[in-house]
Design a protein around this motif. Sequence first.
Motif: not given
Length: 357
Positions: A227, A230, A305-306
């Motif tokens: 990931d 995040s 989420g972005q």
Amino acid sequence: MKRNISLGVAGATMLALLVTGCAQTAQKTAPSQSTGNTQPAAASQGTPRVAIMVGGLEKIIYLPYMLAENLGYYKEAGVTVTLVEESAGQDAEVALLAGQVDGAGGFYDHTLDLQTKGKYVESVVTMADVPGEQLMVSNRLKDKVKTLADLKGLTIGVTGLGSSTNMLASYNVVKGGNKESDYKPLPVGAGQTLIASMQNNRIDAAVTSEPTASLLKNKNLAFTFVDMNSKDGTQQALGGKYASTSLYMTTDYVKAHPDVVQKLANAYVKTLKWMSTHTPEEIADKMPEEYLAGDKALYIQALKGQLPMFTTDGKMPQGDPENVQKILSAFKPDIKSVKLDQTYTNEFVDKANADSK
């Protein structure tokens, strides 16, 4: 007159049209002729024209470029902007150095890489401090790929050779104790071309952003292995923040046309501030329908989420250049010699923020 933007046109074709000054967009007026590092062409009322190539306008990581247009902030700032679509930041870099466009929408890491080749470009607006990318592995390899060391021998899809996705793939392979040559980077673009490559087993993994990442998961094709989307994930994967989405231009252009650069900084700072005070749903409503990939709800979920990745002031976050240098140096030793203060400037966004108050 409403400003126009070229959409859905192959980058090479669009560049040829820009250079000859005869480009047309459907049901819109002609876009500007690209001026490279020369004096910007004047519009009918003396408005400077600027061509910016973006490495994937439909990607959420590059959302501010189209959003600024749809909010009317280019016009308000007094600059006419033509956005040129390309699939990879590497293509934008090449077009910028060739003088075919005035600015590039890509990752900050290109400015370091280019300096080692004697090319001086600098980020004039830094829009994000995490990559917004995910290293995704095909579900067929879920039982095989458990650690970074297991990336050895894989074919990893990237937007283009030399792109930021290529560099991030290389870093993760090397971090796993392998050599950069221990994997095969395969340029597959983004969106549907990347998804098709995963479906057809042309690639074993891919470094990609939203909405492609969510589409891969939704189609049960791949899972997130690393990931870098995040802030917490980026801290764990890269050891700190990583300046990514930027507007970068040649240092010669910035010195020659500070007034034009300031107009662009004004537009993007205002866009970033607007993004920070509006909901994902409101932002999605401002984007072209084709960017939603046929699933607006999925796009909004990905956008949620972005959104934290974006800066609110366009400034280069403290410590980011040093961390980017450290990461790239893991597989590009000559990056250690880069003079970081020549790879970015906060001069224009500082003025934009001061004026906005």
